[in-house]
Write a protein that holds these residues in place. Sequence first.
Motif, short mmCIF file in Angstrom:
data_model
loop_
_atom_site.label_atom_id
_atom_site.label_comp_id
_atom_site.label_asym_id
_atom_site.label_seq_id
_atom_site.Cartn_x
_atom_site.Cartn_y
_atom_site.Cartn_z
N PHE A 52 29.63 35.43 51.89
CA PHE A 52 28.64 35.30 50.32
C PHE A 52 28.79 34.19 48.80
O PHE A 52 29.50 34.53 48.73
CB PHE A 52 27.44 36.75 49.76
N ARG A 53 28.29 33.33 49.35
CA ARG A 53 28.85 32.17 48.27
C ARG A 53 29.72 32.72 47.13
O ARG A 53 29.75 33.86 46.59
CB ARG A 53 27.71 31.77 47.68
N GLN B 287 30.99 41.28 44.14
CA GLN B 287 31.13 42.14 44.82
C GLN B 287 32.06 42.15 44.83
O GLN B 287 32.68 40.44 44.90
CB GLN B 287 30.54 42.07 47.38
N ASN B 288 33.44 42.64 44.42
CA ASN B 288 34.70 42.23 45.11
C ASN B 288 35.17 43.20 46.07
O ASN B 288 35.05 44.42 46.70
CB ASN B 288 34.95 43.82 43.72
N PHE B 289 35.58 41.71 46.76
CA PHE B 289 36.67 42.91 47.88
C PHE B 289 38.79 41.81 47.24
O PHE B 289 38.75 41.38 46.84
CB PHE B 289 36.53 41.10 48.76
N TRP B 290 39.05 42.41 47.94
CA TRP B 290 40.66 42.86 47.83
C TRP B 290 41.09 42.40 49.46
O TRP B 290 41.47 43.64 50.30
CB TRP B 290 41.35 44.17 46.99
N GLY B 291 42.75 42.09 49.17
CA GLY B 291 43.57 42.33 50.03
C GLY B 291 44.89 43.07 50.16
O GLY B 291 44.04 43.92 49.39
N ARG B 292 45.57 43.48 51.09
CA ARG B 292 46.84 43.90 51.57
C ARG B 292 47.51 44.26 50.31
O ARG B 292 48.70 45.08 49.95
CB ARG B 292 46.73 44.68 52.15
N GLY B 293 47.90 43.13 49.74
CA GLY B 293 48.98 43.30 48.65
C GLY B 293 50.81 42.73 49.25
O GLY B 293 50.36 42.57 50.69
#
Length: 116
Positions: free
Chosen positions: A29-30, A103-109
Amino acid sequence: QVQLVESGGGLVQAGGSLRLSCAASGSIFRIRTMGWYRQAPGKQRELVASISSGGSTNSADSVKDRFTISRDNGKNTVYLQMNSLQTEDTAVYYCNLVDAIYQNFWGRGTQVTVSS
């Protein structure tokens, strides 16, 4: 759901360069901002650099003259060009995305190791 896939980490000698990439996919979402954080052993996660959809950037003082963040809005991809790497830059680097409703989203690193 949003997926963030990082690539480009690795082992490099001090003074060298690496380029990290992070591609976002899924039900996005944008996007408000994308960025990079890092966490060294025994330390808290810290902001490295971020970039807004309009191109405004923010970066930590410790990397200002060495790292450059950029973004391809069409590909939902953010890059981090890291030059003049120092041993203190050794950490796991995480991609972050904040959407328009915060909303916060994270990669696995991805691990970055700088040897002396």
